[in-house]
Motif scaffolding. Structure first.
Motif, PDB file in Angstrom:
ATOM      1  N   ALA A 349      35.574  42.409  32.410  1.00  0.00           N
ATOM      2  CA  ALA A 349      35.543  43.724  33.058  1.00  0.00           C
ATOM      3  C   ALA A 349      35.434  44.835  32.020  1.00  0.00           C
ATOM      4  CB  ALA A 349      36.794  43.920  33.905  1.00  0.00           C
ATOM      5  N   ASP A 350      36.207  44.730  30.940  1.00  0.00           N
ATOM      6  CA  ASP A 350      36.143  45.749  29.882  1.00  0.00           C
ATOM      7  C   ASP A 350      34.756  45.778  29.237  1.00  0.00           C
ATOM      8  OD1 ASP A 350      38.761  46.439  30.344  1.00  0.00           O
ATOM      9  OD2 ASP A 350      39.567  45.199  28.711  1.00  0.00           O
ATOM     10  N   ARG A 374      34.589  45.119  40.257  1.00  0.00           N
ATOM     11  CA  ARG A 374      34.862  43.895  41.025  1.00  0.00           C
ATOM     12  C   ARG A 374      35.757  42.940  40.238  1.00  0.00           C
ATOM     13  NH1 ARG A 374      32.821  39.004  41.119  1.00  0.00           N
ATOM     14  NH2 ARG A 374      31.087  39.518  39.741  1.00  0.00           N
ATOM     15  N   LEU A 375      35.477  42.788  38.944  1.00  0.00           N
ATOM     16  CA  LEU A 375      36.268  41.868  38.122  1.00  0.00           C
ATOM     17  C   LEU A 375      37.673  42.398  37.871  1.00  0.00           C
ATOM     18  CD1 LEU A 375      33.724  40.486  35.505  1.00  0.00           C
ATOM     19  CD2 LEU A 375      34.543  39.442  37.604  1.00  0.00           C
ATOM     20  N   ARG A 376      37.806  43.708  37.726  1.00  0.00           N
ATOM     21  CA  ARG A 376      39.136  44.281  37.552  1.00  0.00           C
ATOM     22  C   ARG A 376      39.997  44.020  38.776  1.00  0.00           C
ATOM     23  NH1 ARG A 376      36.877  49.399  34.522  1.00  0.00           N
ATOM     24  NH2 ARG A 376      37.335  48.812  32.363  1.00  0.00           N
ATOM     25  N   GLN A 377      39.373  44.169  39.923  1.00  0.00           N
ATOM     26  CA  GLN A 377      40.099  43.902  41.171  1.00  0.00           C
ATOM     27  C   GLN A 377      40.508  42.427  41.252  1.00  0.00           C
ATOM     28  OE1 GLN A 377      37.880  44.800  44.695  1.00  0.00           O
ATOM     29  NE2 GLN A 377      39.691  44.774  46.015  1.00  0.00           N
ATOM     30  N   ALA A 378      39.560  41.553  40.857  1.00  0.00           N
ATOM     31  CA  ALA A 378      39.860  40.119  40.889  1.00  0.00           C
ATOM     32  C   ALA A 378      40.940  39.742  39.883  1.00  0.00           C
ATOM     33  CB  ALA A 378      38.580  39.328  40.615  1.00  0.00           C
ATOM     34  N   ALA A 379      40.907  40.362  38.693  1.00  0.00           N
ATOM     35  CA  ALA A 379      41.868  40.045  37.653  1.00  0.00           C
ATOM     36  C   ALA A 379      43.283  40.524  38.036  1.00  0.00           C
ATOM     37  CB  ALA A 379      41.453  40.675  36.324  1.00  0.00           C
ATOM     38  N   SER A 380      43.352  41.665  38.704  1.00  0.00           N
ATOM     39  CA  SER A 380      44.661  42.217  39.081  1.00  0.00           C
ATOM     40  C   SER A 380      45.239  41.491  40.288  1.00  0.00           C
ATOM     41  CB  SER A 380      44.541  43.707  39.394  1.00  0.00           C
ATOM     42  OG  SER A 380      43.681  43.930  40.516  1.00  0.00           O
ATOM     43  N   GLY A 381      44.342  40.877  41.085  1.00  0.00           N
ATOM     44  CA  GLY A 381      44.834  40.177  42.270  1.00  0.00           C
ATOM     45  C   GLY A 381      45.335  38.808  41.913  1.00  0.00           C
TER      46      GLY A 381
END
Length: 381
Positions: A349-350, A374-381
């Motif tokens: 994501a970064d 999208r990946l930040r959301q997936a990583a935080s979930g």
């Protein structure tokens, strides 16, 4: 006669005028004037001999230009006599015109613009719209290019690889404005393939056709980029794929491999896969090896690293990526993709966000930004 077919006659007509004694710049201007007249008058009154009409009207336009220039300088002119008629080596002139417009003294951008005018028959306005620059700016660019090659003879031998590079750049310029430069590049490359027998010319034409076949699937209805893995392959143009592959196979059979044939072979392997998961990545890596050996291209090394990531796993791809200059455009995006495949979602994501900040166009920036979110959301979930 269709406008595109009409423009195909332009190189031959310019060659005739130059053989009759016109300088290249004036001949090109005169033929452009004749082309504008033809587009305006032919639908209602088409001539029986299109090429003959263009030669006659272009020569008259050239004489008018000469008279105007000489009158401005206060000198008498005597240009009323028509030059002797006779056979003109139109095919040779067409090929030489390609070489002239891709002269090494010109910058790549100027060579592309001059090729589109003198060989492609486009107006300055059409080229300017495609480049998203003012018509006056493009006019100055073309005028400078014509002045730079004013002393170059039409008979001077040219460099075919330079011509191919100019056509390749033309294809990649974009699709803005009234004229689609990708379509024009294909049309002009077809003309070149008709007058020169070389497997790399065929390879370039095949490459363009195979890329163009996937064009409709590259964006969604909102105009957003669709990655290759997510494209609806039913939207690919199978007729163009078939034509491109046939041209490529005939070129490869001549056993004189060049960079455009290698790139076309990679494009053909993508086109042959009915689903992304069926792509023959091992063979694609092998073709990238050939391409790197032929060119030493950093871009080819970058694309090879991504292919290695598909063939041998993302960690192998990241290892291959360490051998590529990190300042190369899209290096960060490639690294983001391979990190994503490796399951390193936060890092990916970064990297996607960083790649978005460096993106050269809005569509790419939007795609990378959405990927990062999208990946930040997936990583935080």
């Amino acid at each position: 006669m269709e406008e595109s077919r009409l423009r195909e006659l332009i190189p031959e007509v310019i060659g005739v005028l130059v053989r009759r004694g016109a300088d290249f710049a004036s001949a090109e201007d005169a033929v452009q004037e004749a082309l504008i007249t033809a587009i305006r008058t032919w639908p209602a009154n088409p001539p029986r001999d299109a090429k003959g009409w263009l030669i006659t009207v272009s020569w008259r336009k050239y004489l008018d230009l000469c008279r105007s220039e000489h009158a401005r300088q206060g000198r008498e002119v005597a240009l009323d006599l028509e030059p002797p008629q006779g056979p003109v080596p139109a095919v040779d002139d067409t090929l030489r015109l390609y070489f002239l417009c891709a002269h090494p003294s010109l910058t790549p951008g100027s060579a592309v613009a001059l090729t589109l005018r003198a060989v492609g028959g486009l107006t300055t306005r059409q080229i300017a719209e495609a480049y998203l620059v003012p018509e006056s700016t493009m006019g100055q660019r073309i005028s400078r290019a014509k002045r730079r090659i004013a002393e170059v003879s039409l008979d001077q031998s040219g460099d075919l690889p330079t011509v191919l590079r100019v056509l390749y750049l033309t294809y990649n310029e974009g699709h803005s404005g009234e004229v689609d430069l990708a379509t024009e590049a294909i049309r002009v490359t077809r003309q070149l393939a008709a007058v020169v027998d070389d497997p790399e010319v065929a390879g370039l034409l095949a490459l363009m056709l195979l890329h163009h076949a996937r064009r409709a699937a590259r964006t969604d209805p909102a105009g957003r980029l669709v990655p290759l893995a997510e494209q609806d392959r039913s939207r690919w143009d199978t007729a163009l794929i078939t034509e491109g592959e046939e041209i490529l196979q005939a070129a490869l059979a001549r056993d004189r491999l060049g960079e455009y044939q290698a790139q076309a072979a990679i494009a053909a392997l993508h086109a042959d896969a009915r689903r992304f998961e069926e792509t023959d990545w091992v063979q694609i890596v092998e073709w990238y090896d050939e391409l790197v050996a032929l060119t030493g291209s950093a871009v080819a090394r970058l694309n090879r690293a991504v292919a290695v990531g598909e063939a041998d796993g993302p960690l192998a791809g990241l290892a291959a990526l360490t051998e590529v200059d990190p300042s190369l455009p899209r290096h960060t995006a490639a690294s983001a993709y391979l990190h994503e495949k490796a399951g390193r979602l936060a890092d990916a994501a970064d990297l996607y966000a960083a790649a978005a900040r460096a993106a050269s166009n809005l569509a790419e920036r939007d795609h990378l930004t959405r990927r990062a979110a999208r990946l930040r959301q997936a990583a935080s979930g």
